[in-house]
Write a protein that holds these residues in place. Structure first.
Motif, PDB file in Angstrom:
ATOM      1  N   VAL A  17       0.838  -1.203   0.000  1.00 20.95           N
ATOM      2  CA  VAL A  17       0.000   0.000   0.000  1.00 20.95           C
ATOM      3  C   VAL A  17       0.879   1.261   0.000  1.00 20.95           C
ATOM      4  O   VAL A  17       0.607   2.223  -0.718  1.00 20.95           O
ATOM      5  CB  VAL A  17      -0.977   0.007   1.197  1.00 20.95           C
ATOM      6  N   GLY A  18       1.945   1.253   0.775  1.00 18.88           N
ATOM      7  CA  GLY A  18       2.858   2.397   0.804  1.00 18.88           C
ATOM      8  C   GLY A  18       3.503   2.642  -0.551  1.00 18.88           C
ATOM      9  O   GLY A  18       3.594   3.779  -1.016  1.00 18.88           O
ATOM     10  N   TYR A  19       3.939   1.580  -1.209  1.00 22.33           N
ATOM     11  CA  TYR A  19       4.539   1.721  -2.532  1.00 22.33           C
ATOM     12  C   TYR A  19       3.512   2.244  -3.533  1.00 22.33           C
ATOM     13  O   TYR A  19       3.810   3.102  -4.354  1.00 22.33           O
ATOM     14  CB  TYR A  19       5.121   0.386  -2.991  1.00 22.33           C
ATOM     15  N   TRP A  20       2.306   1.721  -3.478  1.00 21.22           N
ATOM     16  CA  TRP A  20       1.240   2.198  -4.381  1.00 21.22           C
ATOM     17  C   TRP A  20       0.991   3.686  -4.165  1.00 21.22           C
ATOM     18  O   TRP A  20       0.835   4.441  -5.117  1.00 21.22           O
ATOM     19  CB  TRP A  20      -0.044   1.400  -4.139  1.00 21.22           C
ATOM     20  N   TRP A  21       0.942   4.134  -2.884  1.00 18.98           N
ATOM     21  CA  TRP A  21       0.701   5.540  -2.568  1.00 18.98           C
ATOM     22  C   TRP A  21       1.813   6.414  -3.153  1.00 18.98           C
ATOM     23  O   TRP A  21       1.546   7.458  -3.752  1.00 18.98           O
ATOM     24  CB  TRP A  21       0.602   5.724  -1.053  1.00 18.98           C
ATOM     25  N   LEU A  22       3.067   5.999  -2.987  1.00 17.22           N
ATOM     26  CA  LEU A  22       4.185   6.760  -3.531  1.00 17.22           C
ATOM     27  C   LEU A  22       4.124   6.812  -5.053  1.00 17.22           C
ATOM     28  O   LEU A  22       4.323   7.869  -5.657  1.00 17.22           O
ATOM     29  CB  LEU A  22       5.513   6.144  -3.090  1.00 17.22           C
ATOM     30  N   GLN A  23       3.846   5.685  -5.663  1.00 14.76           N
ATOM     31  CA  GLN A  23       3.765   5.623  -7.116  1.00 14.76           C
ATOM     32  C   GLN A  23       2.630   6.500  -7.630  1.00 14.76           C
ATOM     33  O   GLN A  23       2.764   7.179  -8.649  1.00 14.76           O
ATOM     34  CB  GLN A  23       3.573   4.178  -7.563  1.00 14.76           C
ATOM     35  N   ASP A  24       1.520   6.525  -6.921  1.00 18.97           N
ATOM     36  CA  ASP A  24       0.386   7.350  -7.296  1.00 18.97           C
ATOM     37  C   ASP A  24       0.763   8.830  -7.297  1.00 18.97           C
ATOM     38  O   ASP A  24       0.418   9.565  -8.217  1.00 18.97           O
ATOM     39  CB  ASP A  24      -0.780   7.095  -6.333  1.00 18.97           C
ATOM     40  N   HIS A  25       1.510   9.278  -6.291  1.00 17.81           N
ATOM     41  CA  HIS A  25       1.935  10.671  -6.241  1.00 17.81           C
ATOM     42  C   HIS A  25       2.985  10.987  -7.296  1.00 17.81           C
ATOM     43  O   HIS A  25       3.052  12.103  -7.787  1.00 17.81           O
ATOM     44  CB  HIS A  25       2.471  11.029  -4.847  1.00 17.81           C
ATOM     45  N   PHE A  26       3.793  10.013  -7.666  1.00 20.55           N
ATOM     46  CA  PHE A  26       4.811  10.225  -8.692  1.00 20.55           C
ATOM     47  C   PHE A  26       4.167  10.450 -10.054  1.00 20.55           C
ATOM     48  O   PHE A  26       4.581  11.326 -10.809  1.00 20.55           O
ATOM     49  CB  PHE A  26       5.761   9.030  -8.741  1.00 20.55           C
ATOM     50  N   ARG A  47      16.101  16.803  -4.513  1.00 25.83           N
ATOM     51  CA  ARG A  47      15.301  17.432  -3.456  1.00 25.83           C
ATOM     52  C   ARG A  47      15.137  18.929  -3.717  1.00 25.83           C
ATOM     53  O   ARG A  47      14.052  19.482  -3.572  1.00 25.83           O
ATOM     54  CB  ARG A  47      15.943  17.209  -2.098  1.00 25.83           C
ATOM     55  N   THR A  48      16.217  19.592  -4.132  1.00 23.46           N
ATOM     56  CA  THR A  48      16.162  21.026  -4.408  1.00 23.46           C
ATOM     57  C   THR A  48      15.218  21.312  -5.571  1.00 23.46           C
ATOM     58  O   THR A  48      14.394  22.226  -5.504  1.00 23.46           O
ATOM     59  CB  THR A  48      17.571  21.562  -4.726  1.00 23.46           C
ATOM     60  N   VAL A  49      15.341  20.531  -6.626  1.00 23.27           N
ATOM     61  CA  VAL A  49      14.485  20.729  -7.799  1.00 23.27           C
ATOM     62  C   VAL A  49      13.023  20.455  -7.439  1.00 23.27           C
ATOM     63  O   VAL A  49      12.129  21.228  -7.810  1.00 23.27           O
ATOM     64  CB  VAL A  49      14.949  19.844  -8.970  1.00 23.27           C
ATOM     65  N   LEU A  50      12.764  19.390  -6.698  1.00 23.65           N
ATOM     66  CA  LEU A  50      11.388  19.080  -6.299  1.00 23.65           C
ATOM     67  C   LEU A  50      10.817  20.143  -5.370  1.00 23.65           C
ATOM     68  O   LEU A  50       9.632  20.473  -5.446  1.00 23.65           O
ATOM     69  CB  LEU A  50      11.329  17.703  -5.641  1.00 23.65           C
ATOM     70  N   THR A  51      11.658  20.722  -4.515  1.00 17.94           N
ATOM     71  CA  THR A  51      11.207  21.821  -3.647  1.00 17.94           C
ATOM     72  C   THR A  51      10.837  23.035  -4.486  1.00 17.94           C
ATOM     73  O   THR A  51       9.829  23.692  -4.227  1.00 17.94           O
ATOM     74  CB  THR A  51      12.300  22.174  -2.619  1.00 17.94           C
ATOM     75  N   GLN A  52      11.656  23.337  -5.501  1.00 13.03           N
ATOM     76  CA  GLN A  52      11.325  24.441  -6.421  1.00 13.03           C
ATOM     77  C   GLN A  52       9.990  24.184  -7.112  1.00 13.03           C
ATOM     78  O   GLN A  52       9.156  25.084  -7.229  1.00 13.03           O
ATOM     79  CB  GLN A  52      12.401  24.594  -7.496  1.00 13.03           C
ATOM     80  N   VAL A  59       4.226  20.476  -8.176  1.00 11.55           N
ATOM     81  CA  VAL A  59       4.241  19.201  -7.464  1.00 11.55           C
ATOM     82  C   VAL A  59       3.568  19.414  -6.113  1.00 11.55           C
ATOM     83  O   VAL A  59       3.868  20.387  -5.422  1.00 11.55           O
ATOM     84  CB  VAL A  59       5.692  18.703  -7.252  1.00 11.55           C
ATOM     85  N   SER A  60       2.661  18.502  -5.751  1.00 12.85           N
ATOM     86  CA  SER A  60       1.972  18.684  -4.472  1.00 12.85           C
ATOM     87  C   SER A  60       2.675  17.958  -3.319  1.00 12.85           C
ATOM     88  O   SER A  60       2.584  18.388  -2.180  1.00 12.85           O
ATOM     89  CB  SER A  60       0.523  18.216  -4.574  1.00 12.85           C
ATOM     90  N   GLN A  61       3.380  16.860  -3.589  1.00 11.83           N
ATOM     91  CA  GLN A  61       4.044  16.066  -2.553  1.00 11.83           C
ATOM     92  C   GLN A  61       5.505  15.817  -2.941  1.00 11.83           C
ATOM     93  O   GLN A  61       5.867  14.705  -3.350  1.00 11.83           O
ATOM     94  CB  GLN A  61       3.327  14.723  -2.366  1.00 11.83           C
ATOM     95  N   LEU A  67      11.039  10.154  -2.420  1.00 16.46           N
ATOM     96  CA  LEU A  67      11.121   8.810  -1.860  1.00 16.46           C
ATOM     97  C   LEU A  67      10.860   7.755  -2.928  1.00 16.46           C
ATOM     98  O   LEU A  67      11.562   6.738  -3.007  1.00 16.46           O
ATOM     99  CB  LEU A  67      10.146   8.652  -0.693  1.00 16.46           C
ATOM    100  N   TYR A  68       9.874   7.994  -3.785  1.00 19.03           N
ATOM    101  CA  TYR A  68       9.602   7.048  -4.868  1.00 19.03           C
ATOM    102  C   TYR A  68      10.807   6.933  -5.793  1.00 19.03           C
ATOM    103  O   TYR A  68      11.173   5.837  -6.216  1.00 19.03           O
ATOM    104  CB  TYR A  68       8.356   7.466  -5.661  1.00 19.03           C
ATOM    105  N   LEU A  69      11.444   8.063  -6.117  1.00 21.61           N
ATOM    106  CA  LEU A  69      12.634   8.023  -6.971  1.00 21.61           C
ATOM    107  C   LEU A  69      13.741   7.195  -6.332  1.00 21.61           C
ATOM    108  O   LEU A  69      14.425   6.430  -7.006  1.00 21.61           O
ATOM    109  CB  LEU A  69      13.143   9.442  -7.254  1.00 21.61           C
ATOM    110  N   ARG A  70      13.934   7.347  -5.038  1.00 14.94           N
ATOM    111  CA  ARG A  70      14.965   6.565  -4.344  1.00 14.94           C
ATOM    112  C   ARG A  70      14.661   5.076  -4.409  1.00 14.94           C
ATOM    113  O   ARG A  70      15.543   4.259  -4.648  1.00 14.94           O
ATOM    114  CB  ARG A  70      15.075   6.991  -2.890  1.00 14.94           C
ATOM    115  N   ILE A  71      13.411   4.712  -4.186  1.00 15.67           N
ATOM    116  CA  ILE A  71      13.025   3.298  -4.203  1.00 15.67           C
ATOM    117  C   ILE A  71      13.118   2.743  -5.621  1.00 15.67           C
ATOM    118  O   ILE A  71      13.693   1.679  -5.849  1.00 15.67           O
ATOM    119  CB  ILE A  71      11.617   3.110  -3.622  1.00 15.67           C
ATOM    120  N   ALA A  72      12.570   3.466  -6.582  1.00 16.97           N
ATOM    121  CA  ALA A  72      12.527   2.991  -7.962  1.00 16.97           C
ATOM    122  C   ALA A  72      13.924   2.898  -8.573  1.00 16.97           C
ATOM    123  O   ALA A  72      14.173   2.041  -9.423  1.00 16.97           O
ATOM    124  CB  ALA A  72      11.640   3.901  -8.803  1.00 16.97           C
ATOM    125  N   ARG A  73      14.832   3.762  -8.151  1.00 14.06           N
ATOM    126  CA  ARG A  73      16.195   3.755  -8.701  1.00 14.06           C
ATOM    127  C   ARG A  73      17.167   2.994  -7.792  1.00 14.06           C
ATOM    128  O   ARG A  73      18.378   3.117  -7.953  1.00 14.06           O
ATOM    129  CB  ARG A  73      16.675   5.174  -8.933  1.00 14.06           C
TER     130      ARG A  73
END
Length: 91
Positions: A17-26, A47-52, A59-61, A67-73
């Motif tokens: 469920v956690g992975y699905w939630w992260l993937q959904d936001h990605f 992180r800097t680019v995503l904050t911008q 981007v809302s989250q 976190l999804y990028l870290r897991i997926a990569r």
């Protein structure tokens, strides 16, 4: 033994469920209703680019996407390309 099995099943379900939630936001479209432009400078992190992107409403989250990028990569940092980017509304 049944408790152990139950704990394992609940843990696996929580991870799924956690992975699905992260993937959904990605993959979710961004909340911005206007074209967004950002400048990515040499040496900036994901992180800097995503904050911008979050500050300008693209981007809302940002932490969920990071976190999804870290897991997926598999914990490899994503390649950040320097440049000026124009992001269409709702992308």
């Amino acid at each position: 033994m049944r408790r152990f099995f139950l704990v394992i099943v609940l843990l696996a379900a929580s991870v799924a469920v956690g992975y699905w939630w992260l993937q959904d936001h990605f993959y979710a479209p961004g909340p911005s209703t206007d074209i967004v432009r950002i400048q990515v400078e040499q040496g900036e992190s994901a992180r800097t680019v995503l904050t911008q992107l979050a500050k300008v409403g693209a981007v809302s989250q940002p932490r969920a996407v990071e976190l999804y990028l870290r897991i997926a990569r598999h914990n490899k940092p994503p390649r950040i390309q320097v440049g000026l980017y124009e992001i269409p509304a709702g992308s």
